[in-house]
Design a protein around this motif. Sequence first.
Motif, PDB file in Angstrom:
ATOM      1  N   GLN A  95       6.185  10.667   5.633  1.00  0.00           N
ATOM      2  CA  GLN A  95       5.558  10.199   4.395  1.00  0.00           C
ATOM      3  C   GLN A  95       4.160  10.799   4.225  1.00  0.00           C
ATOM      4  O   GLN A  95       3.772  11.176   3.115  1.00  0.00           O
ATOM      5  CB  GLN A  95       5.492   8.666   4.375  1.00  0.00           C
ATOM      6  N   GLU A  96       3.404  10.884   5.317  1.00  0.00           N
ATOM      7  CA  GLU A  96       2.066  11.470   5.257  1.00  0.00           C
ATOM      8  C   GLU A  96       2.130  12.939   4.848  1.00  0.00           C
ATOM      9  O   GLU A  96       1.313  13.411   4.050  1.00  0.00           O
ATOM     10  CB  GLU A  96       1.358  11.338   6.611  1.00  0.00           C
ATOM     11  N   LYS A  98       4.518  14.370   3.080  1.00  0.00           N
ATOM     12  CA  LYS A  98       4.892  14.414   1.660  1.00  0.00           C
ATOM     13  C   LYS A  98       3.685  14.183   0.766  1.00  0.00           C
ATOM     14  O   LYS A  98       3.486  14.876  -0.232  1.00  0.00           O
ATOM     15  CB  LYS A  98       5.967  13.368   1.360  1.00  0.00           C
ATOM     16  N   LYS A  99       2.855  13.195   1.129  1.00  0.00           N
ATOM     17  CA  LYS A  99       1.652  12.906   0.337  1.00  0.00           C
ATOM     18  C   LYS A  99       0.693  14.093   0.358  1.00  0.00           C
ATOM     19  O   LYS A  99       0.108  14.451  -0.671  1.00  0.00           O
ATOM     20  CB  LYS A  99       0.939  11.667   0.877  1.00  0.00           C
ATOM     21  N   GLN A 102       1.891  16.788  -1.915  1.00  0.00           N
ATOM     22  CA  GLN A 102       1.687  16.452  -3.322  1.00  0.00           C
ATOM     23  C   GLN A 102       0.231  16.646  -3.727  1.00  0.00           C
ATOM     24  O   GLN A 102      -0.059  17.073  -4.842  1.00  0.00           O
ATOM     25  CB  GLN A 102       2.108  15.011  -3.595  1.00  0.00           C
ATOM     26  N   ASN A 103      -0.675  16.345  -2.831  1.00  0.00           N
ATOM     27  CA  ASN A 103      -2.100  16.475  -3.124  1.00  0.00           C
ATOM     28  C   ASN A 103      -2.572  17.923  -3.067  1.00  0.00           C
ATOM     29  O   ASN A 103      -3.608  18.259  -3.620  1.00  0.00           O
ATOM     30  CB  ASN A 103      -2.932  15.638  -2.159  1.00  0.00           C
TER      31      ASN A 103
END
Length: 111
Positions: A95-96, A98-99, A102-103
Motif C-alpha cells: 500500500q505504501e 502504491k501511494k 501515485q504521488n
Amino acid sequence: MDSIKPRGRPPKTGSKGAFLKDIRLLMYGFGDDLNPAADSVNVMEELVTDYITEMCHKASDVAKDRKVTVDDFKFILRNDSKKLARVEELLHMEQEIKKARQNFDVKDIDE
C-alpha cells in the motif's frame, strides 16, 4: 512381495527450476556457499514449491466456491503469528508503494 513401489512423488511438470536462481541467492544470503550444491538447491526448491502448493490448496478449501482472497491466506496463518505478521507487513508495504507511485509525478523530473 514382488512389486516394488516407487519412493517419493512422481516428477512434476511445468515449473521445474522456477525458483532456482532466487533460492541459490537466498541460500548464500543465509550462509551457504556462493555456489551451493545443485542437489541442495533442488531439494529447497521442491520444499518451497510444496509449501506454496499446500498453502494454495488450503486457501482454496477455505474459500470453497468463491474466489481465493488474501483473507483466506490470513485465516490459514492465524495460528502462526510470525508468518501472519510478515504477511501484514508486506501488505502494508504494498500500500505504501502504491501511494508513493501515485504521488510521484514524472513531469516533475522533466522540468
